[in-house]
Design a protein around this motif. Structure first.
Motif, PDB file in Angstrom:
ATOM      1  N   ASN A  58       9.081  78.232 -71.041  1.00 21.69           N
ATOM      2  CA  ASN A  58       9.419  79.245 -71.922  1.00 21.69           C
ATOM      3  C   ASN A  58       9.448  78.539 -73.545  1.00 21.69           C
ATOM      4  N   CYS A  59       9.007  77.350 -73.542  1.00 29.49           N
ATOM      5  CA  CYS A  59       9.007  76.679 -74.920  1.00 29.49           C
ATOM      6  C   CYS A  59       7.936  77.124 -75.793  1.00 29.49           C
ATOM      7  N   LYS A  60       7.986  77.773 -76.930  1.00 31.07           N
ATOM      8  CA  LYS A  60       7.062  78.465 -77.821  1.00 31.07           C
ATOM      9  C   LYS A  60       6.390  77.302 -78.296  1.00 31.07           C
ATOM     10  N   GLY A  61       6.855  76.209 -78.792  1.00 28.46           N
ATOM     11  CA  GLY A  61       6.209  75.178 -79.399  1.00 28.46           C
ATOM     12  C   GLY A  61       5.562  74.072 -78.454  1.00 28.46           C
ATOM     13  N   ARG A  62       5.859  72.796 -78.823  1.00 27.85           N
ATOM     14  CA  ARG A  62       5.370  71.829 -77.957  1.00 27.85           C
ATOM     15  C   ARG A  62       6.601  70.967 -77.356  1.00 27.85           C
ATOM     16  N   VAL A  63       6.402  70.117 -76.335  1.00 22.24           N
ATOM     17  CA  VAL A  63       7.330  69.252 -75.940  1.00 22.24           C
ATOM     18  C   VAL A  63       7.181  68.022 -76.455  1.00 22.24           C
ATOM     19  N   VAL A  64       8.363  67.754 -77.209  1.00 20.02           N
ATOM     20  CA  VAL A  64       8.445  66.366 -77.746  1.00 20.02           C
ATOM     21  C   VAL A  64       9.263  65.324 -76.975  1.00 20.02           C
ATOM     22  N   VAL A  65       8.581  64.254 -76.646  1.00 16.06           N
ATOM     23  CA  VAL A  65       9.340  63.390 -75.768  1.00 16.06           C
ATOM     24  C   VAL A  65       9.327  62.014 -76.678  1.00 16.06           C
ATOM     25  N   SER A  66      10.708  61.566 -76.509  1.00 19.78           N
ATOM     26  CA  SER A  66      11.020  60.208 -77.290  1.00 19.78           C
ATOM     27  C   SER A  66      11.933  59.232 -76.384  1.00 19.78           C
ATOM     28  N   GLY A  67      11.624  57.883 -76.932  1.00 21.13           N
ATOM     29  CA  GLY A  67      12.489  56.963 -76.212  1.00 21.13           C
ATOM     30  C   GLY A  67      12.210  55.682 -76.809  1.00 21.13           C
ATOM     31  N   ILE A  68      12.873  54.799 -76.441  1.00 24.32           N
ATOM     32  CA  ILE A  68      12.597  53.277 -77.158  1.00 24.32           C
ATOM     33  C   ILE A  68      12.611  52.250 -76.273  1.00 24.32           C
ATOM     34  N   GLY A  69      11.855  51.116 -76.560  1.00 30.84           N
ATOM     35  CA  GLY A  69      11.309  49.896 -75.457  1.00 30.84           C
ATOM     36  C   GLY A  69      10.859  50.464 -74.235  1.00 30.84           C
ATOM     37  N   LYS A  70      11.056  50.171 -73.069  1.00 31.71           N
ATOM     38  CA  LYS A  70      10.630  50.656 -71.797  1.00 31.71           C
ATOM     39  C   LYS A  70      10.614  51.946 -71.766  1.00 31.71           C
ATOM     40  N   LEU A 102      10.468  62.944 -88.123  1.00 35.73           N
ATOM     41  CA  LEU A 102      11.053  64.077 -87.573  1.00 35.73           C
ATOM     42  C   LEU A 102      10.572  65.511 -87.882  1.00 35.73           C
ATOM     43  N   GLY A 103       9.772  65.370 -88.988  1.00 31.97           N
ATOM     44  CA  GLY A 103       9.242  66.527 -89.729  1.00 31.97           C
ATOM     45  C   GLY A 103       8.160  67.029 -88.643  1.00 31.97           C
ATOM     46  N   MET A 104       7.587  66.459 -87.630  1.00 29.64           N
ATOM     47  CA  MET A 104       6.770  66.699 -86.518  1.00 29.64           C
ATOM     48  C   MET A 104       7.443  67.839 -85.779  1.00 29.64           C
ATOM     49  N   VAL A 105       8.834  68.002 -85.564  1.00 33.48           N
ATOM     50  CA  VAL A 105       9.565  68.621 -84.674  1.00 33.48           C
ATOM     51  C   VAL A 105       9.746  69.823 -85.205  1.00 33.48           C
ATOM     52  N   THR A 106       9.787  71.231 -84.663  1.00 30.55           N
ATOM     53  CA  THR A 106      10.246  72.376 -85.064  1.00 30.55           C
ATOM     54  C   THR A 106      11.233  72.947 -84.151  1.00 30.55           C
ATOM     55  N   ALA A 107      11.916  74.173 -84.595  1.00 28.88           N
ATOM     56  CA  ALA A 107      12.677  75.017 -84.035  1.00 28.88           C
ATOM     57  C   ALA A 107      12.166  75.320 -82.681  1.00 28.88           C
ATOM     58  N   ASP A 108      10.833  75.519 -82.525  1.00 28.40           N
ATOM     59  CA  ASP A 108      10.224  76.154 -81.262  1.00 28.40           C
ATOM     60  C   ASP A 108       9.870  75.115 -80.277  1.00 28.40           C
ATOM     61  N   ASP A 109      10.192  73.855 -80.391  1.00 29.05           N
ATOM     62  CA  ASP A 109       9.815  72.794 -79.901  1.00 29.05           C
ATOM     63  C   ASP A 109      10.906  72.536 -78.441  1.00 29.05           C
ATOM     64  N   ALA A 110      10.787  71.884 -77.773  1.00 29.48           N
ATOM     65  CA  ALA A 110      11.504  71.224 -76.622  1.00 29.48           C
ATOM     66  C   ALA A 110      11.474  69.799 -76.905  1.00 29.48           C
ATOM     67  N   PHE A 111      12.858  69.240 -76.719  1.00 26.27           N
ATOM     68  CA  PHE A 111      12.595  67.607 -77.069  1.00 26.27           C
ATOM     69  C   PHE A 111      13.432  66.908 -75.894  1.00 26.27           C
ATOM     70  N   ILE A 112      12.581  66.074 -75.395  1.00 26.41           N
ATOM     71  CA  ILE A 112      13.096  65.212 -74.322  1.00 26.41           C
ATOM     72  C   ILE A 112      13.468  63.880 -74.569  1.00 26.41           C
ATOM     73  N   ALA A 113      14.649  63.297 -74.581  1.00 26.23           N
ATOM     74  CA  ALA A 113      15.165  62.087 -74.924  1.00 26.23           C
ATOM     75  C   ALA A 113      15.329  61.475 -73.792  1.00 26.23           C
ATOM     76  N   ILE A 114      14.715  60.181 -73.796  1.00 25.46           N
ATOM     77  CA  ILE A 114      14.693  59.146 -72.369  1.00 25.46           C
ATOM     78  C   ILE A 114      15.553  57.967 -72.880  1.00 25.46           C
ATOM     79  N   SER A 115      16.614  57.803 -72.189  1.00 29.46           N
ATOM     80  CA  SER A 115      17.297  56.422 -72.498  1.00 29.46           C
ATOM     81  C   SER A 115      18.195  56.266 -71.074  1.00 29.46           C
ATOM     82  N   TYR A 116      18.001  55.186 -70.378  1.00 28.98           N
ATOM     83  CA  TYR A 116      18.564  55.104 -69.095  1.00 28.98           C
ATOM     84  C   TYR A 116      20.233  54.903 -69.427  1.00 28.98           C
ATOM     85  N   SER A 117      20.521  54.235 -70.353  1.00 32.30           N
ATOM     86  CA  SER A 117      22.003  54.039 -70.695  1.00 32.30           C
ATOM     87  C   SER A 117      22.599  55.269 -71.440  1.00 32.30           C
TER      88      SER A 117
END
Length: 340
Positions: A58-70, A102-117
Protein backbone atom coordinates in the motif's frame (compact mmCIF):
# COMPACT_ATOMS: atom_id res chain seq x y z
CA UNK A 1 52.72 -12.06 4.92
CA UNK A 2 55.76 -13.03 2.83
CA UNK A 3 55.50 -15.13 -0.31
CA UNK A 4 57.70 -17.81 1.32
CA UNK A 5 55.38 -17.99 4.34
CA UNK A 6 52.36 -18.26 2.04
CA UNK A 7 53.95 -21.16 0.18
CA UNK A 8 54.76 -22.86 3.49
CA UNK A 9 51.12 -22.53 4.57
CA UNK A 10 49.90 -23.95 1.27
CA UNK A 11 52.16 -26.98 1.64
CA UNK A 12 50.89 -27.49 5.18
CA UNK A 13 47.29 -27.84 3.96
CA UNK A 14 47.17 -31.62 4.17
CA UNK A 15 44.31 -34.09 3.97
CA UNK A 16 43.47 -33.70 7.66
CA UNK A 17 43.18 -29.94 7.37
CA UNK A 18 41.13 -30.27 4.20
CA UNK A 19 38.70 -32.63 5.92
CA UNK A 20 38.33 -30.23 8.84
CA UNK A 21 37.75 -27.27 6.53
CA UNK A 22 35.09 -29.16 4.57
CA UNK A 23 33.37 -30.15 7.82
CA UNK A 24 33.22 -26.49 8.87
CA UNK A 25 31.81 -25.60 5.45
CA UNK A 26 29.10 -28.25 5.81
CA UNK A 27 28.26 -27.10 9.33
CA UNK A 28 27.96 -23.51 8.08
CA UNK A 29 25.46 -24.52 5.41
CA UNK A 30 23.53 -26.66 7.89
CA UNK A 31 23.48 -23.83 10.43
CA UNK A 32 22.18 -21.29 7.93
CA UNK A 33 19.62 -23.70 6.44
CA UNK A 34 18.28 -24.47 9.93
CA UNK A 35 18.02 -20.75 10.71
CA UNK A 36 15.98 -20.11 7.56
CA UNK A 37 13.69 -23.02 8.47
CA UNK A 38 13.23 -21.51 11.94
CA UNK A 39 12.36 -18.17 10.33
CA UNK A 40 9.75 -19.88 8.18
CA UNK A 41 8.14 -21.34 11.30
CA UNK A 42 8.10 -17.91 12.97
CA UNK A 43 6.18 -16.49 10.01
CA UNK A 44 3.33 -18.86 10.89
CA UNK A 45 3.51 -17.90 14.57
CA UNK A 46 2.56 -14.22 14.16
CA UNK A 47 1.25 -11.79 11.57
CA UNK A 48 4.24 -9.43 11.40
CA UNK A 49 5.38 -10.53 7.94
CA UNK A 50 1.83 -10.28 6.61
CA UNK A 51 1.53 -6.76 8.07
CA UNK A 52 4.87 -5.79 6.52
CA UNK A 53 3.75 -7.05 3.10
CA UNK A 54 0.48 -5.11 3.41
CA UNK A 55 2.36 -1.95 4.39
CA UNK A 56 4.75 -2.26 1.45
CA UNK A 57 1.97 -3.10 -1.01
CA UNK A 58 0.00 0.00 0.00
CA UNK A 59 3.03 2.29 -0.02
CA UNK A 60 2.32 5.22 -2.36
CA UNK A 61 5.98 6.21 -2.61
CA UNK A 62 9.13 4.13 -2.64
CA UNK A 63 10.61 1.59 -0.28
CA UNK A 64 13.73 3.04 1.37
CA UNK A 65 16.06 0.41 2.80
CA UNK A 66 18.84 1.35 5.20
CA UNK A 67 21.50 -0.33 7.32
CA UNK A 68 25.18 0.00 8.16
CA UNK A 69 28.08 -2.45 8.04
CA UNK A 70 27.09 -5.96 6.94
CA UNK A 71 23.44 -4.99 7.37
CA UNK A 72 24.09 -2.20 4.89
CA UNK A 73 25.26 -4.70 2.28
CA UNK A 74 22.08 -6.73 2.82
CA UNK A 75 20.00 -3.54 2.63
CA UNK A 76 21.55 -2.63 -0.74
CA UNK A 77 20.74 -6.04 -2.15
CA UNK A 78 17.21 -5.94 -0.74
CA UNK A 79 16.53 -2.55 -2.33
CA UNK A 80 17.91 -3.80 -5.66
CA UNK A 81 15.67 -6.88 -5.55
CA UNK A 82 12.59 -4.81 -4.76
CA UNK A 83 13.37 -2.37 -7.57
CA UNK A 84 13.86 -5.09 -10.18
CA UNK A 85 10.65 -6.91 -9.27
CA UNK A 86 8.10 -4.11 -9.45
CA UNK A 87 8.48 -2.35 -6.10
CA UNK A 88 10.27 1.02 -6.52
CA UNK A 89 13.05 1.09 -3.94
CA UNK A 90 16.39 2.67 -3.06
CA UNK A 91 19.15 2.28 -0.50
CA UNK A 92 20.03 5.15 1.81
CA UNK A 93 23.16 5.02 3.99
CA UNK A 94 22.11 5.99 7.53
CA UNK A 95 25.23 8.05 8.23
CA UNK A 96 24.84 9.98 4.97
CA UNK A 97 21.13 10.36 5.70
CA UNK A 98 21.98 12.25 8.88
CA UNK A 99 23.97 14.71 6.76
CA UNK A 100 21.47 15.54 4.03
CA UNK A 101 20.47 12.34 2.26
CA UNK A 102 17.35 12.10 4.41
CA UNK A 103 15.93 14.54 1.89
CA UNK A 104 15.42 11.52 -0.38
CA UNK A 105 12.74 10.22 1.98
CA UNK A 106 9.14 11.43 1.79
CA UNK A 107 5.99 10.89 3.86
CA UNK A 108 4.69 8.52 1.17
CA UNK A 109 7.67 6.19 1.52
CA UNK A 110 8.04 3.04 3.59
CA UNK A 111 11.34 2.80 5.48
CA UNK A 112 13.00 -0.57 6.18
CA UNK A 113 15.70 -0.31 8.86
CA UNK A 114 18.06 -3.29 9.25
CA UNK A 115 20.18 -3.83 12.36
CA UNK A 116 20.65 -7.21 14.02
CA UNK A 117 21.29 -5.65 17.42
CA UNK A 118 18.46 -3.19 16.94
CA UNK A 119 20.64 -0.52 18.53
CA UNK A 120 22.49 0.96 15.54
CA UNK A 121 23.29 4.53 16.53
CA UNK A 122 23.20 5.78 12.95
CA UNK A 123 19.70 4.40 12.40
CA UNK A 124 18.37 5.56 15.76
CA UNK A 125 19.57 9.07 14.93
CA UNK A 126 17.44 9.34 11.80
CA UNK A 127 14.41 7.16 12.58
CA UNK A 128 12.64 9.66 14.87
CA UNK A 129 12.89 12.17 12.01
CA UNK A 130 11.58 9.59 9.53
CA UNK A 131 8.65 8.89 11.83
CA UNK A 132 7.85 12.59 12.22
CA UNK A 133 7.83 12.93 8.44
CA UNK A 134 5.02 10.39 8.33
CA UNK A 135 6.89 7.46 6.77
CA UNK A 136 5.99 3.99 8.01
CA UNK A 137 8.93 2.06 9.48
CA UNK A 138 9.63 -1.67 9.24
CA UNK A 139 12.45 -2.81 11.52
CA UNK A 140 14.37 -6.01 10.83
CA UNK A 141 16.37 -7.03 13.91
CA UNK A 142 17.33 -10.06 15.95
CA UNK A 143 16.23 -8.39 19.20
CA UNK A 144 12.45 -7.95 19.62
CA UNK A 145 12.97 -5.74 22.68
CA UNK A 146 15.49 -3.41 21.04
CA UNK A 147 15.16 0.33 20.55
CA UNK A 148 14.71 -0.10 16.80
CA UNK A 149 11.99 -2.74 17.25
CA UNK A 150 10.11 -0.50 19.69
CA UNK A 151 10.07 2.55 17.40
CA UNK A 152 8.95 0.64 14.31
CA UNK A 153 5.41 0.23 13.01
CA UNK A 154 6.22 -3.39 12.19
CA UNK A 155 9.06 -5.49 13.59
CA UNK A 156 10.41 -8.54 11.77
CA UNK A 157 12.40 -10.89 13.98
CA UNK A 158 15.45 -12.49 12.33
CA UNK A 159 17.01 -13.85 15.53
CA UNK A 160 19.33 -16.83 15.09
CA UNK A 161 20.45 -19.31 17.70
CA UNK A 162 24.10 -19.01 16.67
CA UNK A 163 26.19 -17.42 13.96
CA UNK A 164 27.98 -19.82 11.63
CA UNK A 165 31.23 -18.12 12.62
CA UNK A 166 33.04 -20.51 15.05
CA UNK A 167 33.54 -17.57 17.42
CA UNK A 168 29.86 -16.58 17.10
CA UNK A 169 30.99 -13.08 16.18
CA UNK A 170 31.03 -12.44 12.42
CA UNK A 171 27.57 -11.78 10.93
CA UNK A 172 27.00 -14.92 8.87
CA UNK A 173 23.82 -16.81 9.65
CA UNK A 174 22.02 -13.62 10.70
CA UNK A 175 22.80 -11.87 7.40
CA UNK A 176 21.74 -14.94 5.43
CA UNK A 177 18.40 -15.06 7.23
CA UNK A 178 17.86 -11.32 6.69
CA UNK A 179 18.68 -11.68 3.00
CA UNK A 180 16.23 -14.58 2.68
CA UNK A 181 13.51 -12.56 4.40
CA UNK A 182 14.07 -9.69 1.97
CA UNK A 183 13.70 -12.09 -0.95
CA UNK A 184 10.51 -13.49 0.60
CA UNK A 185 9.01 -10.00 0.86
CA UNK A 186 9.99 -9.13 -2.71
CA UNK A 187 8.55 -12.34 -4.16
CA UNK A 188 5.28 -11.92 -2.25
CA UNK A 189 4.96 -8.35 -3.54
CA UNK A 190 5.91 -9.41 -7.05
CA UNK A 191 2.99 -11.82 -7.14
CA UNK A 192 0.52 -9.42 -5.52
CA UNK A 193 1.38 -6.71 -8.06
CA UNK A 194 0.86 -9.09 -10.98
CA UNK A 195 4.49 -8.60 -12.06
CA UNK A 196 5.18 -10.63 -15.23
CA UNK A 197 8.18 -11.69 -17.31
CA UNK A 198 7.61 -8.73 -19.60
CA UNK A 199 7.80 -6.33 -16.64
CA UNK A 200 11.02 -7.96 -15.46
CA UNK A 201 12.48 -7.64 -18.95
CA UNK A 202 11.73 -3.90 -19.02
CA UNK A 203 13.75 -3.56 -15.81
CA UNK A 204 16.62 -5.55 -17.36
CA UNK A 205 16.85 -4.37 -21.00
CA UNK A 206 20.57 -5.06 -21.13
CA UNK A 207 20.29 -8.66 -19.98
CA UNK A 208 19.57 -11.87 -21.83
CA UNK A 209 15.99 -12.03 -20.60
CA UNK A 210 15.42 -8.45 -21.68
CA UNK A 211 16.61 -9.21 -25.18
CA UNK A 212 14.44 -12.32 -25.35
CA UNK A 213 11.26 -10.58 -24.19
CA UNK A 214 11.71 -7.13 -25.69
CA UNK A 215 13.12 -7.95 -29.13
CA UNK A 216 10.51 -8.36 -31.85
CA UNK A 217 10.88 -9.83 -35.31
CA UNK A 218 10.62 -6.34 -36.86
CA UNK A 219 13.68 -5.29 -34.84
CA UNK A 220 16.01 -7.84 -36.43
CA UNK A 221 14.46 -8.80 -39.78
CA UNK A 222 15.86 -7.72 -43.12
CA UNK A 223 13.51 -5.48 -45.06
CA UNK A 224 13.16 -3.49 -48.26
CA UNK A 225 15.75 -4.17 -50.92
CA UNK A 226 17.60 -6.58 -48.61
CA UNK A 227 14.82 -9.16 -48.85
CA UNK A 228 15.49 -11.78 -51.57
CA UNK A 229 12.41 -12.37 -53.72
CA UNK A 230 11.54 -13.37 -57.28
CA UNK A 231 8.33 -13.94 -59.25
CA UNK A 232 7.20 -17.51 -59.87
CA UNK A 233 7.81 -17.38 -63.64
CA UNK A 234 11.53 -16.48 -63.53
CA UNK A 235 14.24 -18.92 -64.51
CA UNK A 236 16.16 -20.74 -61.82
CA UNK A 237 19.34 -18.98 -62.95
CA UNK A 238 17.78 -15.60 -62.13
CA UNK A 239 16.67 -16.91 -58.75
CA UNK A 240 20.24 -18.08 -58.04
CA UNK A 241 21.52 -14.59 -58.86
CA UNK A 242 19.06 -13.11 -56.35
CA UNK A 243 20.19 -15.60 -53.69
CA UNK A 244 23.81 -14.69 -54.29
CA UNK A 245 23.24 -10.93 -54.22
CA UNK A 246 21.13 -10.89 -51.05
CA UNK A 247 23.33 -13.32 -49.10
CA UNK A 248 20.59 -15.11 -47.18
CA UNK A 249 21.02 -18.56 -48.71
CA UNK A 250 17.47 -18.47 -50.07
CA UNK A 251 14.91 -16.47 -51.98
CA UNK A 252 11.19 -16.03 -51.50
CA UNK A 253 8.93 -16.69 -54.48
CA UNK A 254 6.03 -14.24 -54.59
CA UNK A 255 2.89 -13.74 -56.63
CA UNK A 256 1.64 -10.54 -58.29
CA UNK A 257 0.41 -9.21 -54.91
CA UNK A 258 3.82 -9.78 -53.30
CA UNK A 259 2.50 -12.68 -51.24
CA UNK A 260 4.91 -15.60 -50.74
CA UNK A 261 3.90 -18.77 -52.51
CA UNK A 262 7.19 -20.60 -52.13
CA UNK A 263 10.84 -20.54 -51.15
CA UNK A 264 14.04 -21.86 -52.70
CA UNK A 265 17.23 -22.39 -50.68
CA UNK A 266 20.89 -23.29 -51.12
CA UNK A 267 20.03 -26.74 -49.83
CA UNK A 268 17.46 -27.20 -52.56
CA UNK A 269 20.10 -26.28 -55.13
CA UNK A 270 22.59 -28.84 -53.79
CA UNK A 271 19.94 -31.55 -53.95
CA UNK A 272 19.14 -30.61 -57.57
CA UNK A 273 22.69 -30.84 -58.88
CA UNK A 274 22.56 -34.64 -59.20
CA UNK A 275 19.22 -34.58 -61.03
CA UNK A 276 19.25 -31.54 -63.32
CA UNK A 277 21.69 -31.13 -66.18
CA UNK A 278 20.56 -27.81 -67.68
CA UNK A 279 19.53 -25.18 -65.11
CA UNK A 280 18.75 -22.63 -67.83
CA UNK A 281 15.52 -24.43 -68.69
CA UNK A 282 14.19 -24.69 -65.13
CA UNK A 283 11.51 -22.26 -63.92
CA UNK A 284 11.55 -21.49 -60.20
CA UNK A 285 7.89 -22.40 -59.59
CA UNK A 286 8.67 -25.99 -60.62
CA UNK A 287 11.40 -26.51 -58.00
CA UNK A 288 10.38 -24.20 -55.14
CA UNK A 289 8.97 -25.40 -51.81
CA UNK A 290 5.33 -24.21 -51.65
CA UNK A 291 3.64 -22.83 -48.52
CA UNK A 292 6.77 -21.48 -46.84
CA UNK A 293 6.96 -20.85 -43.08
CA UNK A 294 6.38 -17.24 -42.13
CA UNK A 295 5.96 -15.08 -39.04
CA UNK A 296 4.43 -11.68 -38.29
CA UNK A 297 6.75 -8.72 -37.62
CA UNK A 298 5.13 -7.96 -34.24
CA UNK A 299 5.92 -11.43 -32.91
CA UNK A 300 8.79 -11.86 -30.48
CA UNK A 301 12.08 -12.87 -32.04
CA UNK A 302 12.21 -15.87 -29.70
CA UNK A 303 9.03 -17.14 -31.36
CA UNK A 304 10.88 -17.16 -34.67
CA UNK A 305 13.71 -19.11 -33.05
CA UNK A 306 11.23 -21.70 -31.78
CA UNK A 307 9.75 -22.22 -35.26
CA UNK A 308 13.19 -22.47 -36.85
CA UNK A 309 14.28 -25.06 -34.31
CA UNK A 310 11.05 -27.03 -34.63
CA UNK A 311 11.24 -27.29 -38.43
CA UNK A 312 15.04 -27.26 -38.66
CA UNK A 313 15.24 -24.27 -40.98
CA UNK A 314 17.74 -21.43 -41.04
CA UNK A 315 15.62 -18.80 -42.78
CA UNK A 316 12.08 -17.54 -42.36
CA UNK A 317 9.87 -15.09 -44.22
CA UNK A 318 8.06 -12.24 -42.47
CA UNK A 319 4.56 -11.36 -43.64
CA UNK A 320 2.07 -8.69 -42.58
CA UNK A 321 -1.62 -9.08 -41.68
CA UNK A 322 -2.52 -9.18 -45.39
CA UNK A 323 -0.04 -11.96 -46.08
CA UNK A 324 2.37 -9.73 -48.00
CA UNK A 325 6.13 -10.21 -47.75
CA UNK A 326 7.66 -7.46 -45.57
CA UNK A 327 10.89 -9.04 -44.42
CA UNK A 328 13.08 -12.07 -43.97
CA UNK A 329 15.06 -13.58 -41.10
CA UNK A 330 18.21 -15.65 -41.05
CA UNK A 331 19.32 -17.56 -37.99
CA UNK A 332 22.49 -15.43 -38.04
CA UNK A 333 20.38 -12.28 -37.63
CA UNK A 334 19.00 -13.68 -34.38
CA UNK A 335 22.45 -14.69 -33.22
CA UNK A 336 23.87 -11.22 -33.87
CA UNK A 337 20.98 -9.70 -31.91
CA UNK A 338 21.88 -12.08 -29.04
CA UNK A 339 18.37 -13.48 -28.99
CA UNK A 340 20.01 -16.92 -29.09
Amino acid sequence: MSVTHEKTMLKAFDAKMAAHALQLARETLQNEAAAITALEQRIDADDSVARAIELLLNCKGRVVVSGIGKSGHIARKMAATFASTGTPALFVHPAEAAHGDLGMVTADDAFIAISYSGESGELMTILPVVKRMGSKVIAITGKPGSSLANIADVHLNVAVAKEACPMNLAPTTSTTVTLALGDALAVALLDLRGFKEEDFARSHPGGALGRRLLTHVRDVMRSGADVPKVRADVKLTDALLEITQKGMGMTAVVDADDKPIGVFTDGDLRRMIEKVQDFTRVVIRDVMHPNPRSIAPEKLAVDAVAVMEQFRINQMLVTDADGKLVGALHIHDLTRAKVI
